[in-house]
Design a protein around this motif. Structure first.
Motif, PDB file in Angstrom:
ATOM      1  N   GLY A   1       6.062 -16.479  -4.137  1.00  0.00           N
ATOM      2  CA  GLY A   1       6.189 -17.925  -4.196  1.00  0.00           C
ATOM      3  C   GLY A   1       4.878 -18.661  -4.075  1.00  0.00           C
ATOM      4  O   GLY A   1       3.798 -18.132  -4.321  1.00  0.00           O
ATOM      5  N   GLU A   2       4.971 -19.921  -3.646  1.00  0.00           N
ATOM      6  CA  GLU A   2       3.810 -20.800  -3.638  1.00  0.00           C
ATOM      7  C   GLU A   2       2.743 -20.359  -2.643  1.00  0.00           C
ATOM      8  O   GLU A   2       1.575 -20.691  -2.797  1.00  0.00           O
ATOM      9  CB  GLU A   2       4.241 -22.239  -3.325  1.00  0.00           C
ATOM     10  CG  GLU A   2       5.073 -22.876  -4.440  1.00  0.00           C
ATOM     11  CD  GLU A   2       5.397 -24.330  -4.141  1.00  0.00           C
ATOM     12  OE1 GLU A   2       4.880 -24.856  -3.142  1.00  0.00           O
ATOM     13  OE2 GLU A   2       6.170 -24.919  -4.919  1.00  0.00           O
ATOM     14  N   ALA A   3       3.125 -19.603  -1.604  1.00  0.00           N
ATOM     15  CA  ALA A   3       2.155 -19.193  -0.584  1.00  0.00           C
ATOM     16  C   ALA A   3       1.222 -18.090  -1.071  1.00  0.00           C
ATOM     17  O   ALA A   3       0.165 -17.862  -0.495  1.00  0.00           O
ATOM     18  CB  ALA A   3       2.890 -18.732   0.675  1.00  0.00           C
ATOM     19  N   ALA A   4       1.612 -17.396  -2.138  1.00  0.00           N
ATOM     20  CA  ALA A   4       0.830 -16.253  -2.606  1.00  0.00           C
ATOM     21  C   ALA A   4      -0.596 -16.674  -2.923  1.00  0.00           C
ATOM     22  O   ALA A   4      -0.839 -17.652  -3.623  1.00  0.00           O
ATOM     23  CB  ALA A   4       1.484 -15.636  -3.835  1.00  0.00           C
ATOM     24  N   GLY A   5      -1.555 -15.943  -2.361  1.00  0.00           N
ATOM     25  CA  GLY A   5      -2.965 -16.194  -2.635  1.00  0.00           C
ATOM     26  C   GLY A   5      -3.576 -17.337  -1.854  1.00  0.00           C
ATOM     27  O   GLY A   5      -4.756 -17.636  -2.013  1.00  0.00           O
ATOM     28  N   LYS A   6      -2.776 -17.970  -0.968  1.00  0.00           N
ATOM     29  CA  LYS A   6      -3.304 -19.081  -0.183  1.00  0.00           C
ATOM     30  C   LYS A   6      -3.701 -18.598   1.207  1.00  0.00           C
ATOM     31  O   LYS A   6      -3.161 -17.620   1.716  1.00  0.00           O
ATOM     32  CB  LYS A   6      -2.266 -20.202  -0.093  1.00  0.00           C
ATOM     33  CG  LYS A   6      -1.991 -20.856  -1.445  1.00  0.00           C
ATOM     34  CD  LYS A   6      -1.059 -22.050  -1.311  1.00  0.00           C
ATOM     35  CE  LYS A   6      -0.854 -22.724  -2.670  1.00  0.00           C
ATOM     36  NZ  LYS A   6       0.076 -23.869  -2.577  1.00  0.00           N
TER      37      LYS A   6
ATOM     38  N   HIS B   1      -1.539  -9.186  10.378  1.00  0.00           N
ATOM     39  CA  HIS B   1      -0.506  -9.667   9.476  1.00  0.00           C
ATOM     40  C   HIS B   1      -0.730  -9.152   8.052  1.00  0.00           C
ATOM     41  O   HIS B   1      -1.802  -8.651   7.718  1.00  0.00           O
ATOM     42  CB  HIS B   1      -0.478 -11.199   9.487  1.00  0.00           C
ATOM     43  CG  HIS B   1      -0.137 -11.767  10.827  1.00  0.00           C
ATOM     44  ND1 HIS B   1      -0.562 -13.010  11.240  1.00  0.00           N
ATOM     45  CD2 HIS B   1       0.573 -11.258  11.867  1.00  0.00           C
ATOM     46  CE1 HIS B   1      -0.118 -13.242  12.470  1.00  0.00           C
ATOM     47  NE2 HIS B   1       0.566 -12.180  12.870  1.00  0.00           N
ATOM     48  N   GLU B   2       0.317  -9.302   7.218  1.00  0.00           N
ATOM     49  CA  GLU B   2       0.211  -8.829   5.837  1.00  0.00           C
ATOM     50  C   GLU B   2      -0.561  -9.827   4.999  1.00  0.00           C
ATOM     51  O   GLU B   2      -0.329 -11.033   5.054  1.00  0.00           O
ATOM     52  CB  GLU B   2       1.610  -8.620   5.232  1.00  0.00           C
ATOM     53  CG  GLU B   2       1.562  -7.989   3.855  1.00  0.00           C
ATOM     54  CD  GLU B   2       2.941  -7.773   3.261  1.00  0.00           C
ATOM     55  OE1 GLU B   2       2.998  -7.489   2.045  1.00  0.00           O
ATOM     56  OE2 GLU B   2       3.939  -7.882   3.985  1.00  0.00           O
ATOM     57  N   GLY B   3      -1.481  -9.305   4.220  1.00  0.00           N
ATOM     58  CA  GLY B   3      -2.304 -10.151   3.368  1.00  0.00           C
ATOM     59  C   GLY B   3      -3.531  -9.401   2.932  1.00  0.00           C
ATOM     60  O   GLY B   3      -3.575  -8.170   2.998  1.00  0.00           O
ATOM     61  N   LYS B   4      -4.564 -10.142   2.514  1.00  0.00           N
ATOM     62  CA  LYS B   4      -5.746  -9.505   1.965  1.00  0.00           C
ATOM     63  C   LYS B   4      -6.967 -10.358   2.258  1.00  0.00           C
ATOM     64  O   LYS B   4      -6.912 -11.591   2.192  1.00  0.00           O
ATOM     65  CB  LYS B   4      -5.578  -9.315   0.462  1.00  0.00           C
ATOM     66  CG  LYS B   4      -6.753  -8.648  -0.246  1.00  0.00           C
ATOM     67  CD  LYS B   4      -6.441  -8.450  -1.719  1.00  0.00           C
ATOM     68  CE  LYS B   4      -6.237  -9.751  -2.447  1.00  0.00           C
ATOM     69  NZ  LYS B   4      -7.451 -10.623  -2.385  1.00  0.00           N
ATOM     70  N   PHE B   5      -8.081  -9.687   2.573  1.00  0.00           N
ATOM     71  CA  PHE B   5      -9.342 -10.387   2.771  1.00  0.00           C
ATOM     72  C   PHE B   5     -10.033 -10.608   1.434  1.00  0.00           C
ATOM     73  O   PHE B   5      -9.886  -9.816   0.500  1.00  0.00           O
ATOM     74  CB  PHE B   5     -10.252  -9.604   3.714  1.00  0.00           C
ATOM     75  CG  PHE B   5      -9.816  -9.641   5.152  1.00  0.00           C
ATOM     76  CD1 PHE B   5     -10.101 -10.739   5.950  1.00  0.00           C
ATOM     77  CD2 PHE B   5      -9.096  -8.597   5.696  1.00  0.00           C
ATOM     78  CE1 PHE B   5      -9.689 -10.788   7.277  1.00  0.00           C
ATOM     79  CE2 PHE B   5      -8.674  -8.631   7.026  1.00  0.00           C
ATOM     80  CZ  PHE B   5      -8.974  -9.736   7.812  1.00  0.00           C
ATOM     81  N   SER B   6     -10.814 -11.688   1.353  1.00  0.00           N
ATOM     82  CA  SER B   6     -11.515 -12.008   0.103  1.00  0.00           C
ATOM     83  C   SER B   6     -12.595 -10.984  -0.214  1.00  0.00           C
ATOM     84  O   SER B   6     -12.967 -10.811  -1.372  1.00  0.00           O
ATOM     85  CB  SER B   6     -12.128 -13.414   0.183  1.00  0.00           C
ATOM     86  OG  SER B   6     -13.013 -13.496   1.295  1.00  0.00           O
TER      87      SER B   6
END
Length: 851
Positions: free
Chosen positions: A824-829, A797-802
């Motif tokens: 929106g609010e989901a960004a970075g969660k 899925h789209e996103g980023k690992f810490s």
């Protein structure tokens, strides 16, 4: 009445020579409107850039119709306002010419009260070709002025460099990381503004003195009035109110209100405290009724550039609220070749990434734009200090009266627009021009001077001084008093002799060190060529395979293919990446492997540079690598690609910028030193452990000790004798691992290798991936049965690992979290990653074959 406005929309556009109108988006530009209407292909795909150079050679026009009703129509004053016209434009309202524009960086206004009607107002803007507008100026001047990055040949202009004449984003004409798209269009909001009686035009919160005990402020309120009258200017912030009686003149008046806030909450850069901001509201009161109001948001802080003489030269650092701050960050370029395609979400992604990467400063580089307001608001919010260049870079500029006046007005407007942002800690005149021209060093600089006669050189330098030593510093001093101005980056000091121009071993001023990369100096020189403030240095890599495939096909996947060359704007770039890779690394097995290895190579170079700079604090007090971001999908120096994907370098930078960090270096006499570096203001106490492993995970040797150090400091806290610790083992088959634990919690860890990557004896490694219990697919623990280097973790899925591109030593596991990239609010969660894959360097190496 209060100020009211009508945002102008429903635009159409066409080439002036054509008859058929097409729909247009405003803000926007001709290129994006042509793409939206299906007239041109994706400018970023393959070599399409080369086929679109016709666009800047012709004139374009935009039009819209609008009605004006009620209160707006009845306003005493009606103004047509354009926040940005790119660039040479003539504006006609209901057939009447109302203004001509010639600067992309200025706001353009026209009084249209006598022209506007209730219905069917027709607004037309003709944009003259910047190419046709400026080509005659070369003949008038009699010679070309230097403009190293102007890709005039690609634009079909041969050696004719026209970028220097237009007050327009320099990178539009091409750069060594960006394409040549010389745009035209309405690039910021267009609106009709009405007001009656009086209005507040501007509010400036001048911070006369700010300490933790008290903030003494002078709030300057600029008011425009139809007629003279007396009233009260009221300032309110944080529950306090300050008032000043005011006798207002017809036209423009400035009223200054003194304000004091006891025990203010200060604005701090990221890592040092809260980036607190206050909202100040100015009201204009007449007979106890508010007739106008305007609010601004700012943070209260004291900041100064400290350049004190010392035994080695002179310092160069930023002191924030009395604290010397080590600046950590990168150089920012525009996020897109087509600026209006940059959404607020893309800006937030960049600034949040800077904060997550433990940065506290970005340099807005002088070849782009004075950024959109949202950029600075986000820097204010996240505690990211801004080094702000004026928009001049790598070129000499004309000095005719009209040009200089245009620059003066541009400078005043942009300083006024941005001066309330607490994030802006410096205004800088230009990028690299002082050192490129090198007026006082006959054999110095980039060889520009040799192209001109003695008389021409005198004129060119005089014109330079008029802009960068007179006009710009005067604008900063007058309209943002107390804010530091730095004439050019890099610079030693404004001495008027050979000691002015920066060089890689300067012990004063700031430095752009490009010996690594352009001069093919070894990475190890990063440890030696350390200045007081490293404002530029860098190393290129390619974006990842998925990004490359947005502009290329499988048939294009070769360094010398036409498409790959088109997406490498630095002439020697591909050769240099390959040359350095041959020095430091083994052969990649195929082209996708080459892409991965180029990122690792870049990351290792930047790690060496950043950590050398930080280890040398307080001698060195700033490290800003080139560059944070990209304006299109390309091979470049960026840590994040055009789509915002973190390259290996961004993860490395996050680790090397950690507020408290361990770092290794090796001395010439065979000692391996462990440095402890912290930007935090409190003392450090903890347990440092050193363990030597072989690549199979066997523990060979270990030691531990309690360490302590003052805050905001760097020091060697442990040393080992390389020969003793390696005794009986090959340098290329062991790894030294360091951990710092404070109060039972891991603060930082680092690995040190005794041999170059190409001499390390890597073996096949099985990486296990375990979902963290209860994380719902958002966190994973990784472990390896043999040393796994630069482990690249990817998700379905789209996103980023810490964290990513990390080393796994057998027995030392790593847990990372996966987060949203969405708006929106989901960004970075945390979010579910889906299927997760992990590969390491061994998976990308050629086995007994050369690629």
């Amino acid at each position: 009445m209060r100020e009211t406005q009508l945002v102008l929309d429903n635009w159409k556009f066409k080439a002036c020579q054509e008859k058929e109108w097409m729909e247009a988006a405003v803000p926007g530009c001709v290129h994006t409107d042509l793409l939206r209407n299906g007239i041109i292909k994706d400018p970023f795909y393959a070599t399409n850039e080369h086929d679109l150079q016709w666009i800047d050679k012709i004139d374009w026009e935009y039009e819209t119709q609008f009605d004006v009703a009620g209160e707006l129509l009845q306003a005493s004053a009606l103004e047509l306002v354009f926040d940005g016209l790119d660039t040479y434009a003539d504006v006609y309202l209901n057939g009447q010419h109302v203004l001509s524009a010639d600067n992309m960086f200025r706001t353009w206004k026209a009084d249209v009260k006598s022209i506007v009607t209730a219905a069917n107002n027709h607004l037309r803007i003709k944009f003259r070709s910047p190419v046709q507008e400026d080509l005659p100026k070369i003949d008038k001047l009699g010679y070309n002025l230097p403009a190293s990055n102007d890709q005039s040949e690609l634009g079909g202009l041969g050696a004719q460099k026209i970028s220097i004449f237009a007050r327009k984003a320099p990178y539009h004409y091409g750069w060594d990381w960006g394409p040549r798209f010389v745009t035209s269009g309405i690039w910021r909001e267009a609106r009709l503004v009405g007001w009656s009686e009086s209005r507040i035009v501007d509010v400036h919160v001048l911070q006369d003195s700010v300490t933790a005990a008290q903030a003494s402020l002078s709030v300057s309120v600029e008011i425009e009035s139809e007629e003279s009258w007396s009233g009260t200017v009221k300032i309110s912030a944080d529950g306090q109110v300050w008032e000043q009686e005011a006798a207002l003149e017809q036209g423009s008046s400035i009223v200054e209100v003194k304000a004091v806030i006891e025990q203010p909450k200060l604005w701090w850069s990221r890592g040092l405290g809260e980036a607190h901001r206050y909202t100040f509201t100015a009201e204009l009161v007449k007979e106890e009724k508010a007739v106008a109001a305007k609010s601004v948001r700012t943070g209260l802080r004291s900041v100064r550039l400290v350049r004190d003489k010392d035994e080695k030269g002179a310092s160069f650092y930023f002191e924030l609220n009395g604290v010397p701050v080590f600046a950590k960050g990168a150089n920012h370029i525009p996020n897109d070749s087509f600026i209006t395609d940059v959404t607020d979400e893309r800006y937030r992604h960049e600034i949040a990434a800077a904060a997550e990467s433990n940065m506290n400063m970005l340099r807005v580089w002088g070849g782009g734009i004075y950024e959109q307001s949202v950029f600075y608001e986000l820097c204010d919010e996240y505690g990211i200090m801004v080094w702000q260049d004026f928009m001049f870079a790598c070129s000499m500029y004309p000095g005719d009266e009209a040009f200089l006046e245009n620059v003066r007005l541009e400078a005043i407007e942009n300083v006024k627009r941005l001066r309330n942002h607490p994030s802006i800690v410096l205004w800088c005149g230009n990028n690299e021009i002082d050192s490129a021209w090198a007026e006082y060093d006959e054999d110095g600089g980039w060889g520009w001077k040799k192209e001109y006669t003695k008389e021409q050189r005198k004129v060119i330098w005089s014109d330079y001084e008029a802009v960068f030593h007179d006009i710009l510093p005067e604008a900063v001093a007058a309209f943002a008093p107390g804010t530091q101005y730095w004439p050019s980056s890099p610079l030693i000091s404004l001495t008027g002799d050979i000691n002015q121009h920066a060089h890689p071993l300067s012990a004063e001023g700031d430095i752009h060190y490009w010996g690594v990369w352009h001069a093919v100096e070894p990475f190890e020189n990063y440890n030696v060529k350390v200045g007081r403030f490293m404002s530029e240095y860098g190393f290129q890599s390619f974006p990842e395979y998925d990004t490359v495939m947005t502009f290329a096909t499988e048939q294009d996947l070769a360094l010398d293919s036409k498409v790959m060359r088109a997406h490498q704007k630095n002439g020697d770039g591909n050769r240099l990446i390959k040359e350095y890779m041959d020095i430091y690394m083994n052969q990649p097995k195929d082209f996708p492997a080459f892409l991965y290895m180029s990122q690792v190579l870049q990351a290792e170079a930047m790690k060496m540079a950043i950590e050398a700079h930080r280890r040398n604090m307080p001698y060195c007090m700033g490290t800003l690598y080139w560059q944070m971001n990209d304006c299109w999908p390309v091979a470049s120096w960026a840590g994040m690609d055009y789509y915002g994907k973190w390259k290996a370098m961004q993860y490395y930078a996050k680790r090397s910028f950690a507020d408290t960090m361990l770092s290794f270096d090796r001395t010439d006499d065979g000692l391996v030193n462990v440095h402890l570096v912290t930007d935090l203001l409190t003392p450090i106490k903890g347990e440092l452990s050193l363990r030597l492993y072989d690549f199979a995970g066997a523990l060979i040797k270990e030691t531990s000790a309690l360490v302590s150090m003052d805050g905001n400091h760097a020091a060697v806290v442990s040393s080992i004798n390389e020969q003793e610790w390696l005794y009986g083992y090959e340098a290329g088959s062991v790894v030294l691992y360091a951990e710092l634990v404070q109060n039972g919690l891991l603060t930082d860890n680092k690995t040190y290798y005794f041999a170059k990557a190409k001499d390390q004896k890597l073996t096949d490694s099985v990486i296990s991936i375990t979902e963290v219990e209860g994380s719902n697919g958002t966190a994973f623990t990784f472990a390896a049965d043999a040393l796994a280097k630069q482990v690249w973790v990817t998700a379905e899925h789209e996103g980023k690992f810490s964290d990513n591109f990390f080393d796994l030593i057998p027995g030392v596991a790593k847990t990372v979290q996966f987060t949203h990239r969405n708006e929106g609010e989901a960004a970075g969660k945390p979010t579910a990653a889906g299927k997760v894959q992990a590969r390491s360097m061994i998976d990308f190496l050629a086995r007994n074959e050369t690629v």
